[in-house]
Design an enzyme around this catalytic site. Sequence first.
Site, PDB file in Angstrom:
ATOM      1  CE1 TYR A 123      26.456  -4.715   5.284  1.00  0.00           C
ATOM      2  CE2 TYR A 123      28.065  -6.470   5.676  1.00  0.00           C
ATOM      3  CZ  TYR A 123      27.628  -5.343   5.144  1.00  0.00           C
ATOM      4  OH  TYR A 123      28.724  -4.500   4.434  1.00  0.00           O
ATOM      5  CB  VAL A 162      37.032  -1.046   5.096  1.00  0.00           C
ATOM      6  CG1 VAL A 162      37.854   0.184   4.789  1.00  0.00           C
ATOM      7  CG2 VAL A 162      36.867  -2.028   3.737  1.00  0.00           C
ATOM      8  CG  ASN A 212      29.866   4.557   0.078  1.00  0.00           C
ATOM      9  OD1 ASN A 212      30.833   3.523   0.167  1.00  0.00           O
ATOM     10  ND2 ASN A 212      29.505   5.267   0.959  1.00  0.00           N
ATOM     11  CG  ASP A 235      16.991   8.212   5.751  1.00  0.00           C
ATOM     12  OD1 ASP A 235      17.429   7.317   5.406  1.00  0.00           O
ATOM     13  OD2 ASP A 235      16.792   8.330   6.937  1.00  0.00           O
ATOM     14  CB  ILE A 248      29.426   9.985  -3.541  1.00  0.00           C
ATOM     15  CG1 ILE A 248      30.347  10.076  -4.668  1.00  0.00           C
ATOM     16  CG2 ILE A 248      30.077   8.827  -2.343  1.00  0.00           C
ATOM     17  CD1 ILE A 248      31.698  10.764  -4.170  1.00  0.00           C
ATOM     18  CE  LYS A 267      26.823  -3.792   1.737  1.00  0.00           C
ATOM     19  NZ  LYS A 267      26.842  -2.653   0.689  1.00  0.00           N
TER      20      LYS A 267
HETATM   21  N1  LIG Z   1      33.827  -1.212   6.377  1.00  0.00           N
HETATM   22  C1  LIG Z   1      33.694  -2.526   5.826  1.00  0.00           C
HETATM   23  O1  LIG Z   1      34.472  -3.402   6.354  1.00  0.00           O
HETATM   24  C2  LIG Z   1      33.131  -2.884   4.605  1.00  0.00           C
HETATM   25  C3  LIG Z   1      33.286  -4.119   4.067  1.00  0.00           C
HETATM   26  C4  LIG Z   1      32.646  -4.399   2.932  1.00  0.00           C
HETATM   27  C5  LIG Z   1      31.619  -3.298   2.374  1.00  0.00           C
HETATM   28  N2  LIG Z   1      31.417  -2.280   2.997  1.00  0.00           N
HETATM   29  C6  LIG Z   1      30.354  -1.500   2.435  1.00  0.00           C
HETATM   30  O2  LIG Z   1      30.939  -0.201   2.101  1.00  0.00           O
HETATM   31  C7  LIG Z   1      29.897   0.655   2.184  1.00  0.00           C
HETATM   32  C8  LIG Z   1      30.430   2.100   3.163  1.00  0.00           C
HETATM   33  O3  LIG Z   1      30.846   1.596   4.295  1.00  0.00           O
HETATM   34  P1  LIG Z   1      32.008   2.122   5.082  1.00  0.00           P
HETATM   35  O4  LIG Z   1      32.809   1.274   5.487  1.00  0.00           O
HETATM   36  O5  LIG Z   1      32.367   3.408   4.696  1.00  0.00           O
HETATM   37  O6  LIG Z   1      30.962   2.508   6.444  1.00  0.00           O
HETATM   38  P2  LIG Z   1      30.759   3.996   7.148  1.00  0.00           P
HETATM   39  O7  LIG Z   1      31.990   4.621   7.687  1.00  0.00           O
HETATM   40  O8  LIG Z   1      29.725   3.626   8.324  1.00  0.00           O
HETATM   41  O9  LIG Z   1      29.893   4.861   6.374  1.00  0.00           O
HETATM   42  C9  LIG Z   1      28.571   4.433   5.983  1.00  0.00           C
HETATM   43  C10 LIG Z   1      28.083   5.692   5.182  1.00  0.00           C
HETATM   44  O10 LIG Z   1      26.422   5.384   4.858  1.00  0.00           O
HETATM   45  C11 LIG Z   1      25.854   6.648   5.141  1.00  0.00           C
HETATM   46  N3  LIG Z   1      24.659   6.017   5.476  1.00  0.00           N
HETATM   47  C12 LIG Z   1      24.097   5.106   6.238  1.00  0.00           C
HETATM   48  N4  LIG Z   1      22.786   4.887   6.157  1.00  0.00           N
HETATM   49  C13 LIG Z   1      22.304   6.028   5.464  1.00  0.00           C
HETATM   50  C14 LIG Z   1      21.010   6.325   5.267  1.00  0.00           C
HETATM   51  N5  LIG Z   1      19.705   5.882   5.650  1.00  0.00           N
HETATM   52  N6  LIG Z   1      20.929   7.507   4.343  1.00  0.00           N
HETATM   53  C15 LIG Z   1      21.773   7.822   3.813  1.00  0.00           C
HETATM   54  N7  LIG Z   1      23.166   7.641   4.085  1.00  0.00           N
HETATM   55  C16 LIG Z   1      23.268   6.606   5.069  1.00  0.00           C
HETATM   56  C17 LIG Z   1      26.369   7.157   6.373  1.00  0.00           C
HETATM   57  O11 LIG Z   1      25.918   8.407   6.340  1.00  0.00           O
HETATM   58  P3  LIG Z   1      25.057   9.229   7.529  1.00  0.00           P
HETATM   59  O12 LIG Z   1      25.256   8.379   8.692  1.00  0.00           O
HETATM   60  O13 LIG Z   1      25.538  10.781   7.464  1.00  0.00           O
HETATM   61  O14 LIG Z   1      23.820   9.022   6.784  1.00  0.00           O
HETATM   62  C18 LIG Z   1      28.063   7.047   5.940  1.00  0.00           C
HETATM   63  O15 LIG Z   1      28.316   8.287   5.144  1.00  0.00           O
HETATM   64  C19 LIG Z   1      28.590   0.227   2.736  1.00  0.00           C
HETATM   65  O16 LIG Z   1      27.858  -0.194   1.851  1.00  0.00           O
HETATM   66  C20 LIG Z   1      29.214  -1.195   3.399  1.00  0.00           C
HETATM   67  O17 LIG Z   1      28.214  -2.049   3.400  1.00  0.00           O
HETATM   68  C21 LIG Z   1      31.918  -1.938   4.218  1.00  0.00           C
END
Ligand SMILES: NC(=O)c1ccc[n+]([C@@H]2O[C@H](COP(=O)([O-])OP(=O)(O)OC[C@H]3O[C@@H](n4cnc5c(N)ncnc54)[C@H](OP(=O)(O)O)[C@@H]3O)[C@@H](O)[C@H]2O)c1
Length: 258
Positions: free
Chosen positions: A158, A191, A92, A65, A11, A162
């Site tokens: 963004y 979310v 993810n 990263d 993951i 996507k």
């Molecule tokens: N929340 C929403 O409304 C939503 C809606 C549609 C789709 N999504 C998608 O769902 C996925 C998860 O998002 P989330 O809502 O869970 O957001 P989140 O709570 O901000 O979590 C994002 C995760 O991505 C990691 N990440 C970010 N940049 C990174 C990098 N350069 N290298 C490695 N890891 C990285 C972060 O870990 P670190 O910062 O520790 O590296 C964190 O664990 C994303 O792809 C997002 O686009 C989210």
Amino acid sequence: MGRLQGKTVFITGASAGIGEACAREFAKEGSHLVLTARRVDRLEKLKQELTGKYKDINVHTVALDIRDKKQIDDAVKGLPSSLKDIDVLVNNAGMVHGVDPLVEVKEDDLDIMFATNVKGLVFLTQAIVPGMKERGTGHIINLGSVAGKEAYAGGSIYCATKHAVDAISKALLIELVDTPLRVSQICPGLVNTEFSTVRFGGDKSKADAVYKGLQPLVAEDIAEIVVFTAGRPPHVNIADMLVFPSCQAASKIVSRNA
Ligand SMILES: NC(=O)c1ccc[n+]([C@@H]2O[C@H](COP(=O)([O-])OP(=O)(O)OC[C@H]3O[C@@H](n4cnc5c(N)ncnc54)[C@H](OP(=O)(O)O)[C@@H]3O)[C@@H](O)[C@H]2O)c1
């Protein structure tokens, strides 16, 4: 015995939000886990929690990263031998910066979104899929978004990243159709995670305003769907799923009561 027991799940972005919730849901199913993100301290805490609760699973954490291809290749090559054969890859990790209209988007924001959401996902997939093909088994589950299905003002880049995930998921599915491998895309709407806080550069009040007066999805809602997707029998592939909270009908069409 459930279908996911003893499987190895890799993951990205497991330190927060949907990725962290996926780790908990797969652990519940008895899956072994490779948890990656930049904030490895959070991964270590999660590992302790999960290995304390589920005695039969192995959990390996990697500071990664995903913008750095070498880090990805090293992380995959450096997996302990018991976790080298990855059954499920959950792509993810992802992020959004800002709400600027296209003509004002900063180059740094453009670069970081493409490097994380597109290039990182591609490099990870390239590092892991060849092994899956050799073994004749594997499932790639990409986190897309409603932003990959439609565009909205203030989200051009963004949405572009996507839409790229949408295209990559569809192309990969076609490329692998004559193998036993499966490719799925789960596309959430709103979310409530750290996602909006990251979008607004850490401004929690702006992030909270996104969810004001409505009931958004929580990370667990999506994690349950990811695990359900991974747990279907081998002849079933959930190729693409769009998931909204009940109050949402499109990216910017929501019902607010408060
Ligand atoms: N929340 C929403 O409304 C939503 C809606 C549609 C789709 N999504 C998608 O769902 C996925 C998860 O998002 P989330 O809502 O869970 O957001 P989140 O709570 O901000 O979590 C994002 C995760 O991505 C990691 N990440 C970010 N940049 C990174 C990098 N350069 N290298 C490695 N890891 C990285 C972060 O870990 P670190 O910062 O520790 O590296 C964190 O664990 C994303 O792809 C997002 O686009 C989210």
